[in-house]
Design a protein around this motif. Sequence first.
Motif, PDB file in Angstrom:
ATOM      1  N   HIS A 101       0.824  -1.213   0.000  1.00  0.00           N
ATOM      2  CA  HIS A 101       0.000   0.000   0.000  1.00  0.00           C
ATOM      3  C   HIS A 101       0.854   1.257   0.000  1.00  0.00           C
ATOM      4  N   GLY A 102       2.124   1.130  -0.389  1.00  0.00           N
ATOM      5  CA  GLY A 102       3.022   2.284  -0.440  1.00  0.00           C
ATOM      6  C   GLY A 102       3.950   2.333   0.767  1.00  0.00           C
ATOM      7  N   GLU A 103       4.692   3.419   0.856  1.00  0.00           N
ATOM      8  CA  GLU A 103       5.651   3.595   1.939  1.00  0.00           C
ATOM      9  C   GLU A 103       4.922   3.856   3.251  1.00  0.00           C
ATOM     10  N   ARG A 104       5.443   3.286   4.335  1.00  0.00           N
ATOM     11  CA  ARG A 104       4.794   3.407   5.642  1.00  0.00           C
ATOM     12  C   ARG A 104       5.837   3.644   6.727  1.00  0.00           C
ATOM     13  N   GLN A 105       5.510   4.537   7.661  1.00  0.00           N
ATOM     14  CA  GLN A 105       6.362   4.780   8.816  1.00  0.00           C
ATOM     15  C   GLN A 105       6.107   3.708   9.856  1.00  0.00           C
ATOM     16  N   VAL A 106       7.180   3.196  10.458  1.00  0.00           N
ATOM     17  CA  VAL A 106       7.063   2.237  11.553  1.00  0.00           C
ATOM     18  C   VAL A 106       8.049   2.648  12.635  1.00  0.00           C
ATOM     19  N   THR A 107       7.796   2.205  13.862  1.00  0.00           N
ATOM     20  CA  THR A 107       8.686   2.485  14.977  1.00  0.00           C
ATOM     21  C   THR A 107       9.319   1.184  15.437  1.00  0.00           C
ATOM     22  N   ILE A 108      10.639   1.185  15.567  1.00  0.00           N
ATOM     23  CA  ILE A 108      11.366  -0.003  16.003  1.00  0.00           C
ATOM     24  C   ILE A 108      11.034  -0.282  17.469  1.00  0.00           C
ATOM     25  N   VAL A 109      10.602  -1.512  17.750  1.00  0.00           N
ATOM     26  CA  VAL A 109      10.290  -1.932  19.116  1.00  0.00           C
ATOM     27  C   VAL A 109      11.429  -2.794  19.663  1.00  0.00           C
ATOM     28  N   LYS A 110      11.909  -3.735  18.849  1.00  0.00           N
ATOM     29  CA  LYS A 110      12.951  -4.671  19.271  1.00  0.00           C
ATOM     30  C   LYS A 110      13.797  -5.017  18.058  1.00  0.00           C
ATOM     31  N   GLY A 112      16.728  -7.447  16.262  1.00  0.00           N
ATOM     32  CA  GLY A 112      17.483  -8.686  16.224  1.00  0.00           C
ATOM     33  C   GLY A 112      18.560  -8.542  15.170  1.00  0.00           C
ATOM     34  N   MET A 113      19.311  -9.596  14.936  1.00  0.00           N
ATOM     35  CA  MET A 113      20.378  -9.542  13.944  1.00  0.00           C
ATOM     36  C   MET A 113      19.814  -9.377  12.526  1.00  0.00           C
ATOM     37  N   PHE A 114      18.749 -10.120  12.213  1.00  0.00           N
ATOM     38  CA  PHE A 114      18.208 -10.094  10.856  1.00  0.00           C
ATOM     39  C   PHE A 114      16.760  -9.614  10.781  1.00  0.00           C
ATOM     40  N   LYS A 115      16.073  -9.596  11.930  1.00  0.00           N
ATOM     41  CA  LYS A 115      14.672  -9.170  11.962  1.00  0.00           C
ATOM     42  C   LYS A 115      14.474  -8.127  13.045  1.00  0.00           C
ATOM     43  N   ALA A 116      13.454  -7.303  12.807  1.00  0.00           N
ATOM     44  CA  ALA A 116      13.086  -6.286  13.791  1.00  0.00           C
ATOM     45  C   ALA A 116      11.594  -6.391  14.043  1.00  0.00           C
ATOM     46  N   ASP A 117      11.196  -6.206  15.295  1.00  0.00           N
ATOM     47  CA  ASP A 117       9.780  -6.063  15.613  1.00  0.00           C
ATOM     48  C   ASP A 117       9.469  -4.578  15.505  1.00  0.00           C
ATOM     49  N   VAL A 118       8.458  -4.252  14.715  1.00  0.00           N
ATOM     50  CA  VAL A 118       8.104  -2.852  14.497  1.00  0.00           C
ATOM     51  C   VAL A 118       6.640  -2.613  14.849  1.00  0.00           C
ATOM     52  N   ASP A 119       6.377  -1.419  15.319  1.00  0.00           N
ATOM     53  CA  ASP A 119       5.017  -0.962  15.607  1.00  0.00           C
ATOM     54  C   ASP A 119       4.534  -0.245  14.359  1.00  0.00           C
ATOM     55  N   THR A 120       3.480  -0.747  13.743  1.00  0.00           N
ATOM     56  CA  THR A 120       2.980  -0.156  12.504  1.00  0.00           C
ATOM     57  C   THR A 120       1.989   0.995  12.734  1.00  0.00           C
ATOM     58  N   ASN A 121       1.689   1.306  13.995  1.00  0.00           N
ATOM     59  CA  ASN A 121       0.893   2.499  14.266  1.00  0.00           C
ATOM     60  C   ASN A 121       1.688   3.711  13.781  1.00  0.00           C
ATOM     61  N   HIS A 122       0.999   4.722  13.281  1.00  0.00           N
ATOM     62  CA  HIS A 122       1.672   5.983  12.962  1.00  0.00           C
ATOM     63  C   HIS A 122       2.273   6.512  14.262  1.00  0.00           C
ATOM     64  N   PRO A 123       3.457   7.120  14.226  1.00  0.00           N
ATOM     65  CA  PRO A 123       4.060   7.650  15.461  1.00  0.00           C
ATOM     66  C   PRO A 123       3.164   8.616  16.233  1.00  0.00           C
ATOM     67  N   LEU A 124       2.217   9.270  15.563  1.00  0.00           N
ATOM     68  CA  LEU A 124       1.317  10.206  16.251  1.00  0.00           C
ATOM     69  C   LEU A 124      -0.066   9.609  16.520  1.00  0.00           C
ATOM     70  N   ALA A 125      -0.219   8.306  16.288  1.00  0.00           N
ATOM     71  CA  ALA A 125      -1.505   7.649  16.562  1.00  0.00           C
ATOM     72  C   ALA A 125      -1.839   7.769  18.040  1.00  0.00           C
ATOM     73  N   GLY A 126      -3.119   7.975  18.325  1.00  0.00           N
ATOM     74  CA  GLY A 126      -3.588   8.071  19.703  1.00  0.00           C
ATOM     75  C   GLY A 126      -3.430   9.446  20.314  1.00  0.00           C
ATOM     76  N   LYS A 127      -2.870  10.381  19.583  1.00  0.00           N
ATOM     77  CA  LYS A 127      -2.618  11.719  20.126  1.00  0.00           C
ATOM     78  C   LYS A 127      -3.627  12.728  19.578  1.00  0.00           C
ATOM     79  N   THR A 128      -4.060  13.629  20.439  1.00  0.00           N
ATOM     80  CA  THR A 128      -4.825  14.795  20.018  1.00  0.00           C
ATOM     81  C   THR A 128      -3.780  15.847  19.677  1.00  0.00           C
TER      82      THR A 128
END
Length: 159
Positions: A101-110, A112-128
């Motif tokens: 669906h195109g380019e997406r911002q993610v936040t690194i959570v954890k 690893g050497m070859f894989k990363a766990d990422v949060d796919t929520n927008h960095p400003l999700a949940g904020k007013t």
Amino acid sequence: MQISSNSVVQFHYTITENGTELESSRQGDAMLYLHGHNQMLPKLEEALQDKHAGDTLEVTLAPVDAYGERKADAIQSVQVKHLQGAKKWKPGMVAWVNTDHGERQVTIVKMGMFKADVDTNHPLAGKTVTFHIEILSVREATEEELAHGHAHGAGGHQH
């Protein structure tokens, strides 16, 4: 000229939450977009309708009208080679990932050497958030911009 459908609008913005600055265009190029073509948050575009160059405005948006509510189940595992934006990654950093669906911002959570766990929520999700906007210019879109469906020039799409 008044902002209306098919206007090319250039503006600077600062996004704040409870008075704390979260993001700003002031250190770079102003934003440039084609009004009426779903290129920004609908409530923000609605607030810009009928404004003029030189106008300033503040628009406060709840999460539902801004970047959405945070989803607790938005953690995904991604191969490190698909992360764009830095060479070394640490938890809390924001990366870009190309998706179906195109380019997406993610936040690194954890990391690893070859894989990363990422949060796919927008960095400003949940904020007013409050957008502080200064409209720099408004002009009619060119035929080429209308055909391409986006504004051209600094802050818009470069060909």
